[in-house]
Design an enzyme around this catalytic site. Structure first.
Site, PDB file in Angstrom:
ATOM      1  N   THR A   1      77.267 160.714 -31.762  1.00 19.54           N
ATOM      2  CA  THR A   1      75.961 161.304 -31.476  1.00 19.54           C
ATOM      3  C   THR A   1      74.857 160.479 -32.135  1.00 19.54           C
ATOM      4  O   THR A   1      75.097 159.837 -33.168  1.00 19.54           O
ATOM      5  CB  THR A   1      75.913 162.753 -32.020  1.00 19.54           C
ATOM      6  OG1 THR A   1      74.563 163.175 -32.104  1.00 19.54           O
ATOM      7  CG2 THR A   1      76.518 162.866 -33.422  1.00 19.54           C
ATOM      8  N   ASP A   2      73.663 160.546 -31.569  1.00 22.64           N
ATOM      9  CA  ASP A   2      72.528 159.847 -32.206  1.00 22.64           C
ATOM     10  C   ASP A   2      72.175 160.468 -33.559  1.00 22.64           C
ATOM     11  O   ASP A   2      71.472 159.851 -34.363  1.00 22.64           O
ATOM     12  CB  ASP A   2      71.304 159.833 -31.271  1.00 22.64           C
ATOM     13  CG  ASP A   2      70.764 161.219 -30.929  1.00 22.64           C
ATOM     14  OD1 ASP A   2      71.391 162.234 -31.305  1.00 22.64           O
ATOM     15  OD2 ASP A   2      69.707 161.286 -30.270  1.00 22.64           O
ATOM     16  N   GLU A   3      72.687 161.686 -33.813  1.00 17.12           N
ATOM     17  CA  GLU A   3      72.319 162.370 -35.061  1.00 17.12           C
ATOM     18  C   GLU A   3      72.854 161.638 -36.295  1.00 17.12           C
ATOM     19  O   GLU A   3      72.384 161.875 -37.406  1.00 17.12           O
ATOM     20  CB  GLU A   3      72.792 163.828 -35.031  1.00 17.12           C
ATOM     21  CG  GLU A   3      72.201 164.559 -33.850  1.00 17.12           C
ATOM     22  CD  GLU A   3      72.302 166.073 -33.911  1.00 17.12           C
ATOM     23  OE1 GLU A   3      72.387 166.628 -35.007  1.00 17.12           O
ATOM     24  OE2 GLU A   3      72.281 166.681 -32.824  1.00 17.12           O
TER      25      GLU A   3
ATOM     26  N   TYR B   1      77.182 168.557 -40.008  1.00 22.17           N
ATOM     27  CA  TYR B   1      77.644 168.131 -38.673  1.00 22.17           C
ATOM     28  C   TYR B   1      77.518 166.622 -38.517  1.00 22.17           C
ATOM     29  O   TYR B   1      78.503 165.923 -38.240  1.00 22.17           O
ATOM     30  CB  TYR B   1      76.842 168.851 -37.575  1.00 22.17           C
ATOM     31  CG  TYR B   1      76.971 168.180 -36.209  1.00 22.17           C
ATOM     32  CD1 TYR B   1      78.206 168.112 -35.557  1.00 22.17           C
ATOM     33  CD2 TYR B   1      75.867 167.604 -35.581  1.00 22.17           C
ATOM     34  CE1 TYR B   1      78.332 167.475 -34.322  1.00 22.17           C
ATOM     35  CE2 TYR B   1      75.977 166.973 -34.348  1.00 22.17           C
ATOM     36  CZ  TYR B   1      77.214 166.913 -33.723  1.00 22.17           C
ATOM     37  OH  TYR B   1      77.342 166.280 -32.505  1.00 22.17           O
TER      38      TYR B   1
ATOM     39  N   LYS C   1      80.364 163.559 -38.244  1.00 23.66           N
ATOM     40  CA  LYS C   1      80.456 162.646 -37.084  1.00 23.66           C
ATOM     41  C   LYS C   1      80.353 161.194 -37.553  1.00 23.66           C
ATOM     42  O   LYS C   1      81.060 160.312 -37.054  1.00 23.66           O
ATOM     43  CB  LYS C   1      79.360 162.953 -36.055  1.00 23.66           C
ATOM     44  CG  LYS C   1      79.469 164.296 -35.359  1.00 23.66           C
ATOM     45  CD  LYS C   1      80.696 164.434 -34.483  1.00 23.66           C
ATOM     46  CE  LYS C   1      80.618 163.600 -33.222  1.00 23.66           C
ATOM     47  NZ  LYS C   1      81.783 163.868 -32.331  1.00 23.66           N
TER      48      LYS C   1
HETATM   49  P1  NAD Z   1      81.132 171.901 -27.350  1.00 24.32           P
HETATM   50  O1  NAD Z   1      80.905 172.565 -28.662  1.00 24.32           O
HETATM   51  O2  NAD Z   1      80.524 172.486 -26.119  1.00 24.32           O
HETATM   52  O3  NAD Z   1      82.702 171.754 -27.079  1.00 24.32           O
HETATM   53  C1  NAD Z   1      83.603 171.336 -28.046  1.00 24.32           C
HETATM   54  C2  NAD Z   1      85.001 171.481 -27.475  1.00 24.32           C
HETATM   55  O4  NAD Z   1      85.948 170.980 -28.462  1.00 24.32           O
HETATM   56  C3  NAD Z   1      85.407 172.935 -27.199  1.00 24.32           C
HETATM   57  O5  NAD Z   1      86.100 173.009 -25.973  1.00 24.32           O
HETATM   58  C4  NAD Z   1      86.349 173.276 -28.369  1.00 24.32           C
HETATM   59  O6  NAD Z   1      87.323 174.259 -28.044  1.00 24.32           O
HETATM   60  C5  NAD Z   1      86.987 171.927 -28.633  1.00 24.32           C
HETATM   61  N1  NAD Z   1      87.500 171.804 -30.010  1.00 24.32           N
HETATM   62  C6  NAD Z   1      86.832 172.112 -31.160  1.00 24.32           C
HETATM   63  N2  NAD Z   1      87.630 171.883 -32.221  1.00 24.32           N
HETATM   64  C7  NAD Z   1      88.811 171.406 -31.731  1.00 24.32           C
HETATM   65  C8  NAD Z   1      90.031 170.996 -32.330  1.00 24.32           C
HETATM   66  N3  NAD Z   1      90.201 171.028 -33.653  1.00 24.32           N
HETATM   67  N4  NAD Z   1      91.028 170.553 -31.527  1.00 24.32           N
HETATM   68  C9  NAD Z   1      90.865 170.521 -30.174  1.00 24.32           C
HETATM   69  N5  NAD Z   1      89.744 170.939 -29.555  1.00 24.32           N
HETATM   70  C10 NAD Z   1      88.726 171.371 -30.328  1.00 24.32           C
HETATM   71  O7  NAD Z   1      80.648 170.395 -27.564  1.00 24.32           O
HETATM   72  P2  NAD Z   1      79.838 169.401 -26.591  1.00 24.32           P
HETATM   73  O8  NAD Z   1      78.405 169.708 -26.670  1.00 24.32           O
HETATM   74  O9  NAD Z   1      80.538 169.376 -25.289  1.00 24.32           O
HETATM   75  O10 NAD Z   1      80.070 168.028 -27.366  1.00 24.32           O
HETATM   76  C11 NAD Z   1      81.198 167.205 -27.082  1.00 24.32           C
HETATM   77  C12 NAD Z   1      81.112 165.952 -27.937  1.00 24.32           C
HETATM   78  O11 NAD Z   1      79.913 165.236 -27.651  1.00 24.32           O
HETATM   79  C13 NAD Z   1      81.109 166.202 -29.430  1.00 24.32           C
HETATM   80  O12 NAD Z   1      81.912 165.231 -30.058  1.00 24.32           O
HETATM   81  C14 NAD Z   1      79.654 166.032 -29.831  1.00 24.32           C
HETATM   82  O13 NAD Z   1      79.536 165.593 -31.165  1.00 24.32           O
HETATM   83  C15 NAD Z   1      79.202 164.978 -28.842  1.00 24.32           C
HETATM   84  N6  NAD Z   1      77.766 164.989 -28.486  1.00 24.32           N
HETATM   85  C16 NAD Z   1      77.189 166.126 -28.016  1.00 24.32           C
HETATM   86  C17 NAD Z   1      75.849 166.098 -27.634  1.00 24.32           C
HETATM   87  C18 NAD Z   1      75.177 167.330 -27.065  1.00 24.32           C
HETATM   88  O14 NAD Z   1      73.960 167.299 -26.840  1.00 24.32           O
HETATM   89  N7  NAD Z   1      75.891 168.413 -26.786  1.00 24.32           N
HETATM   90  C19 NAD Z   1      75.109 164.925 -27.755  1.00 24.32           C
HETATM   91  C20 NAD Z   1      75.749 163.776 -28.251  1.00 24.32           C
HETATM   92  C21 NAD Z   1      77.080 163.821 -28.605  1.00 24.32           C
HETATM   93  P1  TYD Z   2      70.080 172.062 -30.802  1.00 23.94           P
HETATM   94  O1  TYD Z   2      70.267 172.436 -29.377  1.00 23.94           O
HETATM   95  O2  TYD Z   2      70.775 172.866 -31.859  1.00 23.94           O
HETATM   96  O3  TYD Z   2      70.478 170.504 -30.922  1.00 23.94           O
HETATM   97  P2  TYD Z   2      70.346 169.502 -32.184  1.00 23.94           P
HETATM   98  O4  TYD Z   2      69.859 170.210 -33.371  1.00 23.94           O
HETATM   99  O5  TYD Z   2      71.764 169.051 -32.364  1.00 23.94           O
HETATM  100  O6  TYD Z   2      69.408 168.431 -31.723  1.00 23.94           O
HETATM  101  O7  TYD Z   2      68.526 172.060 -31.127  1.00 23.94           O
HETATM  102  C1  TYD Z   2      67.619 171.220 -30.430  1.00 23.94           C
HETATM  103  C2  TYD Z   2      66.253 171.383 -31.088  1.00 23.94           C
HETATM  104  O8  TYD Z   2      65.794 172.720 -30.879  1.00 23.94           O
HETATM  105  C3  TYD Z   2      66.280 171.169 -32.599  1.00 23.94           C
HETATM  106  O9  TYD Z   2      65.050 170.550 -32.997  1.00 23.94           O
HETATM  107  C4  TYD Z   2      66.333 172.579 -33.163  1.00 23.94           C
HETATM  108  C5  TYD Z   2      65.557 173.386 -32.134  1.00 23.94           C
HETATM  109  N1  TYD Z   2      65.983 174.792 -31.959  1.00 23.94           N
HETATM  110  C6  TYD Z   2      65.023 175.818 -31.996  1.00 23.94           C
HETATM  111  O10 TYD Z   2      63.816 175.571 -32.175  1.00 23.94           O
HETATM  112  N2  TYD Z   2      65.455 177.109 -31.813  1.00 23.94           N
HETATM  113  C7  TYD Z   2      66.770 177.427 -31.619  1.00 23.94           C
HETATM  114  O11 TYD Z   2      67.094 178.641 -31.490  1.00 23.94           O
HETATM  115  C8  TYD Z   2      67.737 176.373 -31.566  1.00 23.94           C
HETATM  116  C9  TYD Z   2      69.192 176.666 -31.351  1.00 23.94           C
HETATM  117  C10 TYD Z   2      67.292 175.065 -31.737  1.00 23.94           C
END
Ligand code: NAD
Ligand code: TYD
Length: 336
Positions: free
Chosen positions: A125-127, A150, A154
């Protein structure tokens, strides 16, 4: 012969979109290893359950025996999406973040090394880069400076993954994408939380001053980029993925209310998230130049389609919001 791809975390938001993407038109078979945590939802993949190219294995990436079971068949490539992903939960309790994101990645790397896979894509992730000021963007060379449990977990996983390339010559590639939006996103994350709360006429919680900036990409564009990396990414490389689409949170909030015809009086400013990163912005020049990645879904169209998806799939998110998640919501937002 068709390649066998192990996708972990395939029942989550991005993983389920990626499996749909792979099974629609790409010549490979998919094994999905997922623990089914609160974020894992079998409903996301109901339509592919009977597909002979798809196998589901319930298991924990941090459990050696579960990982070995997933590698029982020959695996050619691994895409590791499985993770604990919500920053706010990592503040409440980091334990599962360390277990899954660090130990789980390690267990997968070990199994993949023994299996001699052709490619291991670590979805990061970019985070991991931390927070930006008003200008500049994250490049692949930006030093890692994670601020939440988190993002720190990562970043640890990234370092472990890259060490397997340098030490063992394993073909590992790391991707770092910006914030995703689209269908099947768990409604604790900003965009689905806003849409579903607005539909229920509930308050829309905005952290701090609402001026934190995120760089949004449609999940399908993220999936397309990950597939390009799986096929053609250089072993040992890191690729940033983004769509040059920075928005302040309050702009997203007001846009969603307008799209749904709901009043701005639903907006509620609440106490800020501790350590809240101010701004993320991705420089995706490298993946564009090396792999020919181009964004296919402009934000205006993507957000409109996404809002419509949540309107049309009310049953999907109502089942989530009425379950265990309801208890989390109470803890996270009560008295904030
Ligand atoms: P999500 O939380 O929607 O899904 C996570 C999935 O992983 C779920 O199906 C959960 O059951 C499974 N899981 C959790 N712990 C596990 C374990 N110990 N063993 C097997 N399965 C397990 O997450 P997402 O938003 O789909 O993110 C997927 C990936 O992409 C993550 O690695 C996250 O860091 C990365 N990512 C997400 C975003 C975003 O905006 N959502 C952006 C950049 C990177
Ligand atoms: P989020 O979806 O949790 O993603 P991330 O923190 O991983 O970027 O949040 C996106 C942005 O929205 C972040 O700046 C936090 C803000 N946020 C709110 O203002 N209210 C909320 O209820 C949530 C969940 C996030």
């Amino acid at each position: 012969m068709a390649k066998q791809i192990l996708v972990t975390g395939g029942c989550g938001f991005i993983g389920s979109n990626f499996i749909h993407y792979l099974l629609s038109g790409h010549d490979c078979n998919v094994t999905n290893l997922d623990k089914l945590t609160y974020a894992g939802n079998l409903d996301n993949l109901r339509d592919v359950e009977g597909n002979p190219r798809y196998t589901f294995v319930k298991g924990d990436i941090a459990d050696r025996a579960d990982v070995e079971a997933a590698f029982a068949a020959k695996i050619d490539g691994v895409v590791n999406f499985a993770a604990e992903t919500h920053v706010d939960r990592s503040i409440l309790d980091p334990d599962a973040f360390v277990a899954t994101n660090i130990t789980g990645t390690y267990r997968l790397l070990e199994a993949a090394r023994k299996a001699g896979v052709d490619k291991f894509v670590q979805i990061s992730t970019d985070e991991v880069y931390g927070s930006l000021g008003a200008s500049g963007k994250f490049s692949e060379e930006t030093p890692l400076s994670p601020n939440s449990p988190y993002s720190a977990s990562k970043a640890s996983a990234d370092m472990l993954a890259l060490s397997y390339f340098r030490t063992f010559g394993m073909p590992v590639v790391v991707t770092r994408c910006s914030n995703n939006y689209g269908p099947y996103q768990f409604p604790e994350k900003l965009i689905p939380l806003l849409v579903t709360n607005a539909l229920e006429e509930k308050q829309l919680p905005v952290y701090g001053d609402g001026l934190n900036v995120r760089d949004w990409i449609h999940v399908i564009d993220h999936c397309r980029a990950v597939h390009m990396v799986l096929e053609g990414g250089t072993p040992g490389a890191v690729y940033n993925i983004g769509a040059d689409n920075e928005r302040a949170n309050i702009e997203i909030v007001k846009g969603i209310l307008a799209a749904l015809g709901k009043p701005e009086s639903l907006i509620t400013y609440v106490k800020d998230r501790p350590g809240h990163d101010r701004r993320y912005a991705i420089d995706a020049t490298k993946i564009r130049r090396e792999l020919g990645f181009e964004v296919s879904i402009p934000f205006g169209r993507g957000i409109e389609e996404t809002v419509r998806w949540y309107v049309e799939n009310r049953g999907w998110w109502e089942r989530i919001k009425s379950g265990e998640y309801a208890a989390y919501y109470e803890v996270m937002y009560k008295g904030r």
